[in-house]
Write a protein that holds these residues in place. Structure first.
Motif, PDB file in Angstrom:
ATOM      1  N   HIS A 285      18.648 140.608  46.487  1.00 53.67           N
ATOM      2  CA  HIS A 285      19.402 140.932  47.326  1.00 53.67           C
ATOM      3  C   HIS A 285      19.580 140.006  48.408  1.00 53.67           C
ATOM      4  CE1 HIS A 285      21.051 143.899  50.076  1.00 53.67           C
ATOM      5  NE2 HIS A 285      20.194 143.652  51.167  1.00 53.67           N
ATOM      6  N   HIS A 286      20.868 139.891  49.183  1.00 52.59           N
ATOM      7  CA  HIS A 286      20.876 139.348  50.306  1.00 52.59           C
ATOM      8  C   HIS A 286      21.076 140.029  51.507  1.00 52.59           C
ATOM      9  CE1 HIS A 286      22.483 135.593  52.227  1.00 52.59           C
ATOM     10  NE2 HIS A 286      23.497 136.462  52.909  1.00 52.59           N
ATOM     11  N   LEU A 287      20.204 139.597  52.579  1.00 57.83           N
ATOM     12  CA  LEU A 287      20.490 140.423  53.815  1.00 57.83           C
ATOM     13  C   LEU A 287      21.438 139.835  54.579  1.00 57.83           C
ATOM     14  CD1 LEU A 287      16.708 140.017  54.968  1.00 57.83           C
ATOM     15  CD2 LEU A 287      17.760 141.967  54.131  1.00 57.83           C
ATOM     16  N   ASP A 288      22.516 140.717  54.850  1.00 56.99           N
ATOM     17  CA  ASP A 288      23.768 140.568  55.493  1.00 56.99           C
ATOM     18  C   ASP A 288      23.405 140.825  56.896  1.00 56.99           C
ATOM     19  OD1 ASP A 288      25.411 139.965  53.358  1.00 56.99           O
ATOM     20  OD2 ASP A 288      25.432 141.933  52.888  1.00 56.99           O
ATOM     21  N   PRO A 289      24.249 140.164  57.743  1.00 58.34           N
ATOM     22  CA  PRO A 289      24.153 140.699  59.287  1.00 58.34           C
ATOM     23  C   PRO A 289      24.319 142.144  59.697  1.00 58.34           C
ATOM     24  CG  PRO A 289      25.611 138.679  59.167  1.00 58.34           C
ATOM     25  CD  PRO A 289      25.393 139.547  57.523  1.00 58.34           C
ATOM     26  N   MET A 290      23.908 142.588  60.773  1.00 59.11           N
ATOM     27  CA  MET A 290      24.218 144.178  60.944  1.00 59.11           C
ATOM     28  C   MET A 290      25.662 144.269  61.330  1.00 59.11           C
ATOM     29  SD  MET A 290      20.984 145.182  63.616  1.00 59.11           S
ATOM     30  CE  MET A 290      21.098 143.648  64.567  1.00 59.11           C
ATOM     31  N   GLU A 291      25.995 145.567  61.050  1.00 58.68           N
ATOM     32  CA  GLU A 291      27.365 145.869  61.308  1.00 58.68           C
ATOM     33  C   GLU A 291      27.620 146.205  62.748  1.00 58.68           C
ATOM     34  OE1 GLU A 291      29.723 146.036  59.158  1.00 58.68           O
ATOM     35  OE2 GLU A 291      28.644 145.432  57.339  1.00 58.68           O
ATOM     36  N   PRO A 292      28.795 146.259  63.411  1.00 49.31           N
ATOM     37  CA  PRO A 292      29.229 146.589  64.748  1.00 49.31           C
ATOM     38  C   PRO A 292      28.403 147.784  65.278  1.00 49.31           C
ATOM     39  CG  PRO A 292      31.026 145.602  63.576  1.00 49.31           C
ATOM     40  CD  PRO A 292      30.066 145.900  62.641  1.00 49.31           C
ATOM     41  N   GLU A 293      28.616 148.967  64.290  1.00 46.87           N
ATOM     42  CA  GLU A 293      28.101 150.218  64.754  1.00 46.87           C
ATOM     43  C   GLU A 293      26.427 150.265  64.997  1.00 46.87           C
ATOM     44  OE1 GLU A 293      29.334 150.423  60.316  1.00 46.87           O
ATOM     45  OE2 GLU A 293      29.929 149.683  62.350  1.00 46.87           O
ATOM     46  N   GLU A 294      25.766 149.176  64.276  1.00 50.83           N
ATOM     47  CA  GLU A 294      24.580 149.335  64.159  1.00 50.83           C
ATOM     48  C   GLU A 294      23.716 148.821  65.421  1.00 50.83           C
ATOM     49  OE1 GLU A 294      22.931 149.383  59.462  1.00 50.83           O
ATOM     50  OE2 GLU A 294      23.985 147.395  60.138  1.00 50.83           O
ATOM     51  N   VAL A 295      24.463 147.788  66.271  1.00 47.67           N
ATOM     52  CA  VAL A 295      23.951 147.321  67.215  1.00 47.67           C
ATOM     53  C   VAL A 295      23.538 148.220  68.328  1.00 47.67           C
ATOM     54  CG1 VAL A 295      24.554 145.571  69.358  1.00 47.67           C
ATOM     55  CG2 VAL A 295      25.319 145.089  67.050  1.00 47.67           C
ATOM     56  N   ALA A 296      23.977 149.069  68.574  1.00 49.35           N
ATOM     57  CA  ALA A 296      23.518 150.111  69.729  1.00 49.35           C
ATOM     58  C   ALA A 296      22.237 150.522  69.334  1.00 49.35           C
ATOM     59  CB  ALA A 296      24.567 151.249  69.984  1.00 49.35           C
ATOM     60  N   ASP A 297      22.184 151.068  68.138  1.00 49.03           N
ATOM     61  CA  ASP A 297      20.777 151.675  67.495  1.00 49.03           C
ATOM     62  C   ASP A 297      19.827 150.513  67.435  1.00 49.03           C
ATOM     63  OD1 ASP A 297      22.227 154.065  67.353  1.00 49.03           O
ATOM     64  OD2 ASP A 297      22.519 153.816  65.162  1.00 49.03           O
ATOM     65  N   TYR A 298      20.128 149.504  67.259  1.00 49.31           N
ATOM     66  CA  TYR A 298      19.264 148.465  67.165  1.00 49.31           C
ATOM     67  C   TYR A 298      18.455 148.199  68.399  1.00 49.31           C
ATOM     68  CZ  TYR A 298      17.165 143.641  66.325  1.00 49.31           C
ATOM     69  OH  TYR A 298      16.415 142.544  66.394  1.00 49.31           O
ATOM     70  N   ILE A 299      19.235 148.163  69.388  1.00 47.86           N
ATOM     71  CA  ILE A 299      18.903 147.744  70.791  1.00 47.86           C
ATOM     72  C   ILE A 299      17.993 148.940  71.349  1.00 47.86           C
ATOM     73  CG2 ILE A 299      19.453 147.281  73.237  1.00 47.86           C
ATOM     74  CD1 ILE A 299      21.870 145.669  71.927  1.00 47.86           C
ATOM     75  N   GLY A 300      18.349 150.293  71.168  1.00 49.99           N
ATOM     76  CA  GLY A 300      17.698 151.248  71.597  1.00 49.99           C
ATOM     77  C   GLY A 300      16.417 151.328  70.969  1.00 49.99           C
ATOM     78  N   HIS A 301      16.425 151.182  69.631  1.00 53.23           N
ATOM     79  CA  HIS A 301      15.140 151.264  68.876  1.00 53.23           C
ATOM     80  C   HIS A 301      14.050 150.234  69.306  1.00 53.23           C
ATOM     81  CE1 HIS A 301      12.418 151.485  65.341  1.00 53.23           C
ATOM     82  NE2 HIS A 301      12.557 149.970  65.260  1.00 53.23           N
ATOM     83  N   ARG A 302      14.627 149.005  69.559  1.00 55.80           N
ATOM     84  CA  ARG A 302      13.629 148.188  70.306  1.00 55.80           C
ATOM     85  C   ARG A 302      13.157 148.365  71.638  1.00 55.80           C
ATOM     86  NH1 ARG A 302      13.099 143.522  66.717  1.00 55.80           N
ATOM     87  NH2 ARG A 302      11.779 142.340  68.414  1.00 55.80           N
ATOM     88  N   LEU A 303      14.132 148.922  72.512  1.00 54.64           N
ATOM     89  CA  LEU A 303      13.870 149.324  73.756  1.00 54.64           C
ATOM     90  C   LEU A 303      12.720 150.463  73.996  1.00 54.64           C
ATOM     91  CD1 LEU A 303      17.283 148.814  75.718  1.00 54.64           C
ATOM     92  CD2 LEU A 303      15.080 147.653  76.152  1.00 54.64           C
ATOM     93  N   ARG A 304      13.081 151.400  73.101  1.00 49.72           N
ATOM     94  CA  ARG A 304      12.158 152.540  73.000  1.00 49.72           C
ATOM     95  C   ARG A 304      10.779 152.260  72.756  1.00 49.72           C
ATOM     96  NH1 ARG A 304      16.829 155.099  71.511  1.00 49.72           N
ATOM     97  NH2 ARG A 304      16.571 154.493  69.203  1.00 49.72           N
ATOM     98  N   ILE A 305      10.455 151.412  71.615  1.00 49.39           N
ATOM     99  CA  ILE A 305       9.162 150.892  71.306  1.00 49.39           C
ATOM    100  C   ILE A 305       8.388 150.162  72.513  1.00 49.39           C
ATOM    101  CG2 ILE A 305       7.777 149.268  69.959  1.00 49.39           C
ATOM    102  CD1 ILE A 305       9.949 149.900  67.558  1.00 49.39           C
ATOM    103  N   ALA A 306       9.160 149.476  73.568  1.00 50.63           N
ATOM    104  CA  ALA A 306       8.570 148.745  74.667  1.00 50.63           C
ATOM    105  C   ALA A 306       8.768 149.893  75.860  1.00 50.63           C
ATOM    106  CB  ALA A 306       9.649 147.578  74.814  1.00 50.63           C
ATOM    107  N   GLY A 307       8.807 150.960  75.606  1.00 49.35           N
ATOM    108  CA  GLY A 307       8.692 151.962  76.870  1.00 49.35           C
ATOM    109  C   GLY A 307       9.772 152.104  77.548  1.00 49.35           C
ATOM    110  N   TRP A 308      10.880 151.877  77.110  1.00 51.00           N
ATOM    111  CA  TRP A 308      12.208 152.173  77.827  1.00 51.00           C
ATOM    112  C   TRP A 308      12.276 153.649  78.511  1.00 51.00           C
ATOM    113  CZ3 TRP A 308      17.411 153.519  75.831  1.00 51.00           C
ATOM    114  CH2 TRP A 308      18.519 153.305  76.675  1.00 51.00           C
TER     115      TRP A 308
END
Length: 353
Positions: free
Chosen positions: A188-211
């Protein structure tokens, strides 16, 4: 630091891979599905490729966290152009074998014994090789030989290879790797994230850091972030770290497209490659400038650019004509049943010139 300003418990966009921040993007879900299938087979090679920063190392960390040591004995290698003999020594060390002063034949014997010893405990051995594109063919062939070790009709060793895109191209294009290629059971080849995934990605990392919701994000910012980074996780982390620092310094409560573009402009001054993915990023394209007469303004063509284009077109036409002459001569030669011209293709090229 910005984490104190925004009340975060840690920096959510560190560049160091951390499996705690694993994000199930569409491409990473597929990678895990292929890995699950491959591990269930218990043999052969599993190959995952991806561009720099695509999340291969984070994937390894996530996989190793899911592995039960009672079922799998894990050996991890980060390749740095390791030659075949040195690779065997690294594998031996992973099996708690002292490799000092051992010949290759002795190492192979000891490794096979070590794999049998692991198998007797009811476990299989999984070898993970990161940066596999750096391995020479001789080392890859040695891995293939190790994958042949069996006990009771079952493989003693399974191998997971991670590499940059050139490794996949090399694997598919090299005749010397045909036997290894036949042993690949999942790829399998890891592709970049799709545009609609960026918001979820950022929110996911921020929540883990206590946002707790500060800073907030404007709707137009995620499109800009994706276009600026190409959807590559490490590039996005790098840019978001700068964005949050800038927001903290300027006491901005909302991160929008204008703030991101300001950060990118500052980064381009200090590190031009930081803005290489997309030179100009806008949430909404600006309307075309209008002349006083009311018609869209047309920029004057660059004379040097036009001259270069004309030169390239001329060169392409010349190359196309030369190729046609070569093909004509080859067809004539085949149809005439004449002996091959002395000098092979070079002779045909000379005749076509």
């Amino acid at each position: 630091m910005y984490e104190d300003h925004f009340g975060l418990t840690e920096r959510p966009f560190q560049l160091t891979p951390d499996p705690r921040y694993w994000f199930d993007s569409a491409t990473h879900k597929k990678a895990m599905a292929y890995l699950g299938y491959g591990l269930a087979q218990g043999e052969g090679f599993i190959v995952i490729t991806g561009d720099i920063g695509a999340g291969k190392t984070t994937l390894v960390g996530h996989v190793t966290e899911q592995i039960d040591p009672a079922n799998l004995n894990l050996i991890t290698i980060v390749s740095s152009a390791i030659e075949a003999d040195d690779l065997l020594r690294v594998v031996a060390t992973g099996l708690n074998i002292d490799s000092a002063g051992r010949s290759k034949a002795e190492l192979l014997t000891l490794i096979e014994r070590g794999l049998h010893a692991v198998a007797r405990t009811g476990r299989r051995t999984l070898l993970i090789v990161d940066e596999a594109q750096a391995l020479p063919v001789s080392a890859l062939e040695e891995l293939r030989m190790l994958s042949n070790f069996q006990a009771g009709g079952r493989a003693l060793l399974q191998i997971f290879l991670l590499g940059q895109p050139e490794f996949r191209e090399r694997l598919n294009g090299s005749d010397r790797l045909e036997q290894l290629r036949q042993r690949v059971i999942a790829i399998h080849h890891l592709d970049p994230m799709e545009p609609e995934e960026v918001a979820d990605y950022i929110g996911h990392r921020l929540r883990i850091a206590g946002w707790k919701g500060t800073p907030d994000f404007a709707d137009n910012v995620f499109q800009v972030l994706h276009r600026a980074t190409g959807g590559v996780p490490r590039r996005l982390n790098q840019l978001m770290g700068r964005v949050l620092l800038h927001a903290a310094i300027t006491d901005a409560a909302v991160i929008d497209a204008a703030l991101v573009n300001t950060v990118r402009a500052d980064a381009a001054k200090d590190l031009p490659s930081a803005a290489r993915v997309t030179p100009n990023v806008r949430a909404v394209p600006d309307p075309a400038p209008v002349t006083p007469a009311g018609s869209p303004a047309t920029p004057a063509p660059d004379p040097q650019l036009l001259q270069r284009i004309a030169m390239l077109e001329t060169r392409i036409e010349e190359q196309d004509a030369a190729l046609r002459r070569i093909l004509t001569l080859l067809v004539d030669w085949v149809e005439s049943d004449a002996p091959a011209p002395r000098g092979g293709l070079e002779a045909v090229r000379g005749a076509a010139a």
